[in-house]
Design an enzyme around this catalytic site. Structure first.
Site, PDB file in Angstrom:
ATOM      1  N   GLU B  50      36.781  34.557  51.549  1.00  0.00           N
ATOM      2  CA  GLU B  50      36.139  35.226  52.685  1.00  0.00           C
ATOM      3  C   GLU B  50      37.129  35.955  53.586  1.00  0.00           C
ATOM      4  O   GLU B  50      36.800  36.974  54.193  1.00  0.00           O
ATOM      5  CB  GLU B  50      35.318  34.237  53.504  1.00  0.00           C
ATOM      6  CG  GLU B  50      34.022  33.789  52.843  1.00  0.00           C
ATOM      7  CD  GLU B  50      34.208  32.597  51.926  1.00  0.00           C
ATOM      8  OE1 GLU B  50      35.376  32.218  51.672  1.00  0.00           O
ATOM      9  OE2 GLU B  50      33.191  32.043  51.457  1.00  0.00           O
ATOM     10  N   PHE B 112      24.619  19.694  56.236  1.00  0.00           N
ATOM     11  CA  PHE B 112      25.551  20.152  55.216  1.00  0.00           C
ATOM     12  C   PHE B 112      26.006  21.589  55.517  1.00  0.00           C
ATOM     13  O   PHE B 112      25.193  22.457  55.779  1.00  0.00           O
ATOM     14  CB  PHE B 112      24.878  20.084  53.838  1.00  0.00           C
ATOM     15  CG  PHE B 112      25.751  20.618  52.736  1.00  0.00           C
ATOM     16  CD1 PHE B 112      26.946  19.992  52.408  1.00  0.00           C
ATOM     17  CD2 PHE B 112      25.396  21.772  52.053  1.00  0.00           C
ATOM     18  CE1 PHE B 112      27.766  20.492  51.403  1.00  0.00           C
ATOM     19  CE2 PHE B 112      26.210  22.282  51.042  1.00  0.00           C
ATOM     20  CZ  PHE B 112      27.399  21.637  50.726  1.00  0.00           C
ATOM     21  N   GLN B 113      27.307  21.800  55.507  1.00  0.00           N
ATOM     22  CA  GLN B 113      27.919  23.112  55.774  1.00  0.00           C
ATOM     23  C   GLN B 113      27.528  23.681  57.128  1.00  0.00           C
ATOM     24  O   GLN B 113      27.376  24.883  57.291  1.00  0.00           O
ATOM     25  CB  GLN B 113      27.605  24.099  54.649  1.00  0.00           C
ATOM     26  CG  GLN B 113      28.244  23.640  53.328  1.00  0.00           C
ATOM     27  CD  GLN B 113      28.316  24.719  52.273  1.00  0.00           C
ATOM     28  OE1 GLN B 113      27.436  25.573  52.181  1.00  0.00           O
ATOM     29  NE2 GLN B 113      29.367  24.674  51.462  1.00  0.00           N
ATOM     30  N   LYS B 162      19.120  29.852  58.027  1.00  0.00           N
ATOM     31  CA  LYS B 162      18.463  30.083  56.739  1.00  0.00           C
ATOM     32  C   LYS B 162      16.950  30.289  56.890  1.00  0.00           C
ATOM     33  O   LYS B 162      16.368  31.170  56.268  1.00  0.00           O
ATOM     34  CB  LYS B 162      18.742  28.911  55.797  1.00  0.00           C
ATOM     35  CG  LYS B 162      18.264  29.175  54.384  1.00  0.00           C
ATOM     36  CD  LYS B 162      18.819  28.170  53.391  1.00  0.00           C
ATOM     37  CE  LYS B 162      18.421  28.587  51.969  1.00  0.00           C
ATOM     38  NZ  LYS B 162      19.010  27.697  50.959  1.00  0.00           N
ATOM     39  N   MET B 478      61.358  38.031  57.666  1.00  0.00           N
ATOM     40  CA  MET B 478      61.345  38.192  59.124  1.00  0.00           C
ATOM     41  C   MET B 478      61.706  36.879  59.804  1.00  0.00           C
ATOM     42  O   MET B 478      62.389  36.851  60.825  1.00  0.00           O
ATOM     43  CB  MET B 478      59.962  38.687  59.577  1.00  0.00           C
ATOM     44  CG  MET B 478      59.867  39.048  61.041  1.00  0.00           C
ATOM     45  SD  MET B 478      61.115  40.252  61.531  1.00  0.00           S
ATOM     46  CE  MET B 478      60.227  41.789  61.336  1.00  0.00           C
TER      47      MET B 478
HETATM   48  C1  FAD Z   1      56.231  41.677  62.984  1.00  0.00           C
HETATM   49  C2  FAD Z   1      55.656  42.564  64.048  1.00  0.00           C
HETATM   50  C3  FAD Z   1      56.485  43.382  64.789  1.00  0.00           C
HETATM   51  C4  FAD Z   1      55.992  44.256  65.734  1.00  0.00           C
HETATM   52  N1  FAD Z   1      56.830  45.125  66.369  1.00  0.00           N
HETATM   53  C5  FAD Z   1      56.314  46.131  67.105  1.00  0.00           C
HETATM   54  C6  FAD Z   1      57.145  47.184  67.608  1.00  0.00           C
HETATM   55  O1  FAD Z   1      58.348  47.194  67.422  1.00  0.00           O
HETATM   56  N2  FAD Z   1      56.553  48.177  68.305  1.00  0.00           N
HETATM   57  C7  FAD Z   1      55.200  48.231  68.511  1.00  0.00           C
HETATM   58  O2  FAD Z   1      54.720  49.184  69.091  1.00  0.00           O
HETATM   59  N3  FAD Z   1      54.413  47.244  68.091  1.00  0.00           N
HETATM   60  C8  FAD Z   1      54.929  46.211  67.367  1.00  0.00           C
HETATM   61  N4  FAD Z   1      54.079  45.241  66.882  1.00  0.00           N
HETATM   62  C9  FAD Z   1      52.637  45.330  67.170  1.00  0.00           C
HETATM   63  C10 FAD Z   1      52.265  44.712  68.507  1.00  0.00           C
HETATM   64  O3  FAD Z   1      52.170  43.329  68.354  1.00  0.00           O
HETATM   65  C11 FAD Z   1      50.916  45.283  69.026  1.00  0.00           C
HETATM   66  O4  FAD Z   1      49.918  45.071  68.070  1.00  0.00           O
HETATM   67  C12 FAD Z   1      50.960  46.765  69.287  1.00  0.00           C
HETATM   68  O5  FAD Z   1      52.130  47.133  69.963  1.00  0.00           O
HETATM   69  C13 FAD Z   1      49.763  47.193  70.122  1.00  0.00           C
HETATM   70  O6  FAD Z   1      49.567  48.545  70.001  1.00  0.00           O
HETATM   71  P1  FAD Z   1      48.844  49.420  71.105  1.00  0.00           P
HETATM   72  O7  FAD Z   1      49.478  49.222  72.431  1.00  0.00           O
HETATM   73  O8  FAD Z   1      48.784  50.785  70.556  1.00  0.00           O
HETATM   74  O9  FAD Z   1      47.424  48.763  71.282  1.00  0.00           O
HETATM   75  P2  FAD Z   1      46.150  48.531  70.363  1.00  0.00           P
HETATM   76  O10 FAD Z   1      46.108  47.098  69.999  1.00  0.00           O
HETATM   77  O11 FAD Z   1      46.002  49.537  69.294  1.00  0.00           O
HETATM   78  O12 FAD Z   1      45.040  48.719  71.486  1.00  0.00           O
HETATM   79  C14 FAD Z   1      44.438  49.917  71.727  1.00  0.00           C
HETATM   80  C15 FAD Z   1      44.246  50.163  73.207  1.00  0.00           C
HETATM   81  O13 FAD Z   1      43.511  51.375  73.316  1.00  0.00           O
HETATM   82  C16 FAD Z   1      42.312  51.163  74.028  1.00  0.00           C
HETATM   83  N5  FAD Z   1      41.261  51.979  73.429  1.00  0.00           N
HETATM   84  C17 FAD Z   1      40.537  51.734  72.313  1.00  0.00           C
HETATM   85  N6  FAD Z   1      39.672  52.729  72.098  1.00  0.00           N
HETATM   86  C18 FAD Z   1      39.853  53.633  73.086  1.00  0.00           C
HETATM   87  C19 FAD Z   1      39.243  54.876  73.413  1.00  0.00           C
HETATM   88  N7  FAD Z   1      38.266  55.420  72.663  1.00  0.00           N
HETATM   89  N8  FAD Z   1      39.663  55.526  74.525  1.00  0.00           N
HETATM   90  C20 FAD Z   1      40.642  54.988  75.312  1.00  0.00           C
HETATM   91  N9  FAD Z   1      41.247  53.827  75.049  1.00  0.00           N
HETATM   92  C21 FAD Z   1      40.865  53.158  73.942  1.00  0.00           C
HETATM   93  C22 FAD Z   1      42.028  49.688  73.945  1.00  0.00           C
HETATM   94  O14 FAD Z   1      41.272  49.278  75.068  1.00  0.00           O
HETATM   95  C23 FAD Z   1      43.441  49.090  73.919  1.00  0.00           C
HETATM   96  O15 FAD Z   1      43.930  48.885  75.217  1.00  0.00           O
HETATM   97  C24 FAD Z   1      54.591  44.305  65.969  1.00  0.00           C
HETATM   98  C25 FAD Z   1      53.752  43.458  65.255  1.00  0.00           C
HETATM   99  C26 FAD Z   1      54.257  42.601  64.299  1.00  0.00           C
HETATM  100  C27 FAD Z   1      53.322  41.744  63.530  1.00  0.00           C
HETATM  101  C1  TPP Z   2      49.371  33.796  58.239  1.00  0.00           C
HETATM  102  C2  TPP Z   2      50.737  33.870  58.806  1.00  0.00           C
HETATM  103  N1  TPP Z   2      51.567  32.791  58.762  1.00  0.00           N
HETATM  104  C3  TPP Z   2      52.820  32.870  59.260  1.00  0.00           C
HETATM  105  C4  TPP Z   2      53.280  34.027  59.817  1.00  0.00           C
HETATM  106  C5  TPP Z   2      54.715  34.101  60.377  1.00  0.00           C
HETATM  107  N2  TPP Z   2      55.503  35.076  59.598  1.00  0.00           N
HETATM  108  C6  TPP Z   2      55.722  36.331  60.032  1.00  0.00           C
HETATM  109  S1  TPP Z   2      56.598  37.249  58.971  1.00  0.00           S
HETATM  110  C7  TPP Z   2      56.743  35.963  57.892  1.00  0.00           C
HETATM  111  C8  TPP Z   2      57.474  36.107  56.592  1.00  0.00           C
HETATM  112  C9  TPP Z   2      56.872  37.095  55.680  1.00  0.00           C
HETATM  113  O1  TPP Z   2      57.553  37.069  54.458  1.00  0.00           O
HETATM  114  P1  TPP Z   2      57.333  38.208  53.389  1.00  0.00           P
HETATM  115  O2  TPP Z   2      55.903  38.463  53.196  1.00  0.00           O
HETATM  116  O3  TPP Z   2      58.125  37.882  52.169  1.00  0.00           O
HETATM  117  O4  TPP Z   2      57.920  39.490  54.114  1.00  0.00           O
HETATM  118  P2  TPP Z   2      59.430  39.862  54.490  1.00  0.00           P
HETATM  119  O5  TPP Z   2      59.599  39.544  55.928  1.00  0.00           O
HETATM  120  O6  TPP Z   2      60.333  39.059  53.610  1.00  0.00           O
HETATM  121  O7  TPP Z   2      59.498  41.313  54.222  1.00  0.00           O
HETATM  122  C10 TPP Z   2      56.101  34.827  58.398  1.00  0.00           C
HETATM  123  C11 TPP Z   2      56.059  33.525  57.724  1.00  0.00           C
HETATM  124  C12 TPP Z   2      52.379  35.117  59.882  1.00  0.00           C
HETATM  125  N3  TPP Z   2      52.716  36.275  60.454  1.00  0.00           N
HETATM  126  N4  TPP Z   2      51.147  35.026  59.345  1.00  0.00           N
END
Ligand code: FAD
Ligand code: TPP
Ligand code: MG
Lengths: 163, 569
Positions: B50, B112-113, B162, B478
């Site tokens: 799912e 159940f479920q 259901k 990471m």
């Molecule tokens: C491993 C990892 C590393 C990351 N590193 C970075 C990084 O280096 N840099 C980075 O930028 N992010 C990074 N992120 C992502 C970060 O966590 C956020 O998800 C991201 O920065 C949010 O993006 P955003 O501000 O564009 O907001 P979004 O989450 O895209 O939100 C959109 C915003 O726009 C508004 N909005 C939606 N529709 C409309 C509309 N029609 N008109 C006006 N407003 C609207 C919403 O209300 C909201 O406030 C990383 C994520 C991970 C998993």
């Molecule tokens: C469901 C979930 N569990 C744990 C994490 C924490 N986490 C972030 S990056 C990462 C490692 C990912 O490893 P891989 O897919 O091999 O990518 P790599 O960083 O090596 O490119 C983990 C465990 C997560 N983001 N999501």
């Protein structure tokens, strides 16, 4: 700072848990929360007493407004308002204390609503501080039970919160 | 027309023009599956878990702009779906999730479920409904679609017991919805917009910071025109990539934790900042105290008032739909006689040019190991920069974001807010369903891919020829990077032993698998794989195990306190 928020929300199952869930999920303070249906049975009126910096209160208001079941939010602190809370206190009332307790209740405009040989149950309404003051005025060891409703609030004068 | 609840449900989906439902059957939704069986307008995609149904529906929405639809059974069906619902919620993706529930008389009896679906999902949906009577079913589904796609989009769940799906009612699909408690805004306050444009004209060191809201609001065109007319530098968040073209000279790269040197410095040192559909995430501005230490005036356009002044106080808040607000801004800019100070702007660009000169995305091109960055660069070339790229979570995600230059919106699909490993493959399926002719690549890691690997089977069943680019570093890369930089090289549980042979694994599902071990083989392997138009190809790139993502802003550090390479460690 302490703020009293007034809400109108859809009288739907689950609306209360959405509001309560929001406060716990986002770590907002909640001093009290009261809710009951209004003269329009599809709407409930809720009063939430909370506290936080202006920024936090602003976020709380915005987040509440975002909930789909919330129809209106108003921060009563933005104007003049009246706040009331109901308290029921059961106290040990024996011997010479009986007279003293009755007098104190009178001073606070409380009413004794139930009596046994050894207890009084006193009903009191007022703003929070008044209820607190009453509890301070009697001997703590006499208090057997207190039940408070939490504050309800309403704006003063012509101003009304409605859909 | 008198129909059962199940038939009503499917009729509603037809009325909404739903093409695909991603789902998995079970006891509580058997009537609904029966109703699906008896028609052929709504096509059901049977996933293998799912979570994947949710991610696929979510990516279908991200790629197409339409509302994604998922269907799951009660209990474990719902709990498996929760990760996918939360993923969509954090990134504001419009979705409608239909879940089965135990019959109304059994609710609350630990049947159940049975799980409290409305309770479990409440904190990660825009809204949810429990339908207690078949008479309310059609109007509830109508509301669900309306709420999901309007305002700030998000997932909406409809829980159908259901017996409700079995009971009969007269079917009328409402033409429109009005809800007294939900009236999303569109137009922004014109006084505020005027103020904003004036502020932009007075800027000496302007910066435009663009987020996912511009993509969600289909306003990339309006944004690009405005930015070009103003001649200002522009950065995109991870979620905003493609909103402003990645190859445009005014684009300074992504900003934030793994943003470019130039983007982060410009963000810190600008004097007027225009934030559009971006939410000042903690991965974007770094330590807020450090960010505030510099004075700048901020204009913030967002449809959700709660996004404004949440983490950063702004000077000109504009609540409105990006497209409407940008169009109004454009009109004022066109009509304005004043222009930003040309000399100041030139000096600012000169400064940015110097920052760019640091070439922060350089990497060792002479290594005899496969550099992950190189794979992404070649992926970009081989696909002509025109693929839909999905990703999982980790280092590979950041490299894809940094080295694949997205020129168009809705081409980069990743889980930014929740950071959900397992997103990539099912997301690729959803995107391929939306655009059967498109080239779809899933950039992943050997750990992430294993979180929804079972979907290789779904790809086979529905002939979804997605291309998997596995950057295999044999590490939770990471995590390993953080342990190296922040935890004294103590690599606690970030090495994964006993990896499967991905080539054989792919083959066992009926796909093509290749392992690539030398830099010289990277490009030919990609070319061959993408030439196989009708097959899934699993490319297992054995990459440099210890490569790190740079630049990097350590958690808690200021935006400009970046590590630029191994020499900074
Ligand atoms: C491993 C990892 C590393 C990351 N590193 C970075 C990084 O280096 N840099 C980075 O930028 N992010 C990074 N992120 C992502 C970060 O966590 C956020 O998800 C991201 O920065 C949010 O993006 P955003 O501000 O564009 O907001 P979004 O989450 O895209 O939100 C959109 C915003 O726009 C508004 N909005 C939606 N529709 C409309 C509309 N029609 N008109 C006006 N407003 C609207 C919403 O209300 C909201 O406030 C990383 C994520 C991970 C998993
Ligand atoms: C469901 C979930 N569990 C744990 C994490 C924490 N986490 C972030 S990056 C990462 C490692 C990912 O490893 P891989 O897919 O091999 O990518 P790599 O960083 O090596 O490119 C983990 C465990 C997560 N983001 N999501
Ligand atoms: Mg890895």
């Amino acid at each position: 700072m302490r703020h009293i928020l007034s809400l109108l929300l859809e009288n739907e199952a689950g609306a209360l848990s959405r509001v309560a869930g929001l406060f716990s999920a986002r770590g907002y303070n909640i001093e009290s929360l009261t809710v009951a249906p209004t003269e329009d049975p599809t709407l409930s009126r809720m009063t939430i007493v909370t506290s936080g910096s202006e920024e936090v209160i602003e976020q709380i208001t915005k987040q509440l407004n975002k909930l789909i079941d919330v129809v209106k939010v108003f921060d009563l602190n933005e104007g003049n308002y009246i706040e009331r809370e109901l308290m029921l206190v059961k106290v040990r009332a024996e011997g010479k204390d009986r007279e003293e307790l009755k007098r104190t209740a009178d001073i606070f405009r409380g009413r004794i609503i139930d009596v046994t040989d050894r207890t009084y149950t006193i009903e009191l309404t007022g703003p929070r501080d008044k209820l607190d003051a009453f509890l301070d005025a009697i001997d703590r060891s006499q208090i057997l039970e207190t039940v408070r409703t939490g504050a309800s609030g309403i704006g003063r004068g012509e101003w009304v919160l409605r859909v | 027309m008198r129909l059962t609840g199940a038939e009503i449900t499917i009729q509603c989906l037809q009325e909404e023009g739903v093409e695909f439902v991603f789902g998995y059957p079970g006891g509580a939704v058997l009537y609904i599956y029966d109703a699906l069986f008896n028609q052929d307008k709504v096509k059901h995609i049977l996933v293998r878990h799912e979570q994947a149904a949710l991610h696929a529906a979510d990516a279908y929405a991200r790629a197409s702009g339409r509302t994604g639809v998922a269907l799951v059974t009660s209990g474990p069906g719902v709990t498996n779906a929760v990760t996918g619902i939360a993923t969509a919620y954090m990134d504001s993706i419009p979705m409608v999730i239909i879940s089965g529930q135990v019959p109304t008389p059994a609710i609350g009896l630990d049947a159940f479920q049975e799980v409290d679906t409305v309770g479990i999902t409440r904190p990660c949906v825009k809204h949810n409904f429990l339908v207690k009577h078949v008479d309310e079913l059609a109007s509830t589904i109508k509301k669900a679609f309306y709420v999901a796609a309007s305002g700030r989009p998000g997932p909406v769940l409809v829980d159908i017991p259901k017996d409700v799906s079995q009971h009969i009612a007269e079917f009328v699909y409402p033409k429109s919805v009005s809800m007294r408690s939900y009236n999303p805004v569109t137009k922004g306050h014109s006084g505020q917009i005027k103020k904003a444009v004036q502020m932009l004209m007075e800027a000496r060191r302007p910066m435009i910071y663009v987020g996912g809201g511009v993509i969600l609001g289909n306003a990339a065109e309006q944004l690009t025109k405005l930015v070009r007319d103003l001649g200002f530098p522009c950065t995109n968040t991870l979620m905003g990539l493609g909103a402003y073209p990645g190859t445009d000279p005014q684009f300074v790269g992504m900003l934030g934790m793994h943003g470019t040197y130039e983007a982060n410095l410009a963000m810190q040192h600008c004097d007027v900042l225009l934030a559009v559909g971006a939410r000042f995430d903690d991965r974007v501005i770094g330590n807020p105290q450090h960010f505030f230490s510099e004075n700048r005036r901020i204009i913030h356009v967002d449809i959700d008032p709660s996004s404004i002044s949440k983490r950063v106080r702004v000077d000109v808040p504009i609540v409105g739909n990006v497209a409407d607000v940008l169009e109004e801004m454009q009109k004022l800019v066109n009509a304005a006689t004043a222009r930003p100070d040309a000399t100041a702007l030139k000096d600012w660009w000169k400064q940015i040019g110097e920052w760019r000169g640091r070439d922060c995305l350089r990497y060792d091109r002479t290594s005899n190991l496969i550099k992950p960055q190189y794979v992404i660069e070649k992926l970009y070339e081989v696909t002509g920069g025109d693929a839909i790229v999905t990703s999982d979570v980790g280092q590979h995600q950041m490299w894809a974001a940094q080295y694949y230059k997205f020129d168009k919106p809705r081409r980069w699909l990743n889980s930014g807010g929740l950071g959900t490993m397992g997103f990539g493959l099912p997301a690729a399926m959803g995107a391929q369903m939306a655009f059967p002719e498109a080239t779809v690549a899933c950039v992943t890691g050997e750990a992430s891919i294993q979180m929804c690997i079972q979907e290789l089977s779904t790809c086979k069943q529905y002939h979804l020829p997605v291309k998997i680019v596995n950057l295999n570093n044999r590490y939770l890369g990471m995590v390993r990077q953080w342990q190296q930089i922040l935890h004294g090289n103590r690599y606690s549980e970030s090495y994964m032993d006993a990896l499967p042979d991905f080539v054989k694994l792919a083959e066992s599902y009926g796909h093509v698998g290749v392992r690539i071990e030398n830099p010289a083989d990277v490009e030919p392997a990609l070319r061959e794989a993408f030439a196989l138009k009708d097959r899934v190809v699993f490319m297992d790139f054995m990459t440099d195990q210890t490569e790190n993502v740079f630049p990097m802003v350590k958690a808690g550090q200021g935006l400009t306190e970046m590590l630029l390479g191994a020499e900074d460690l």
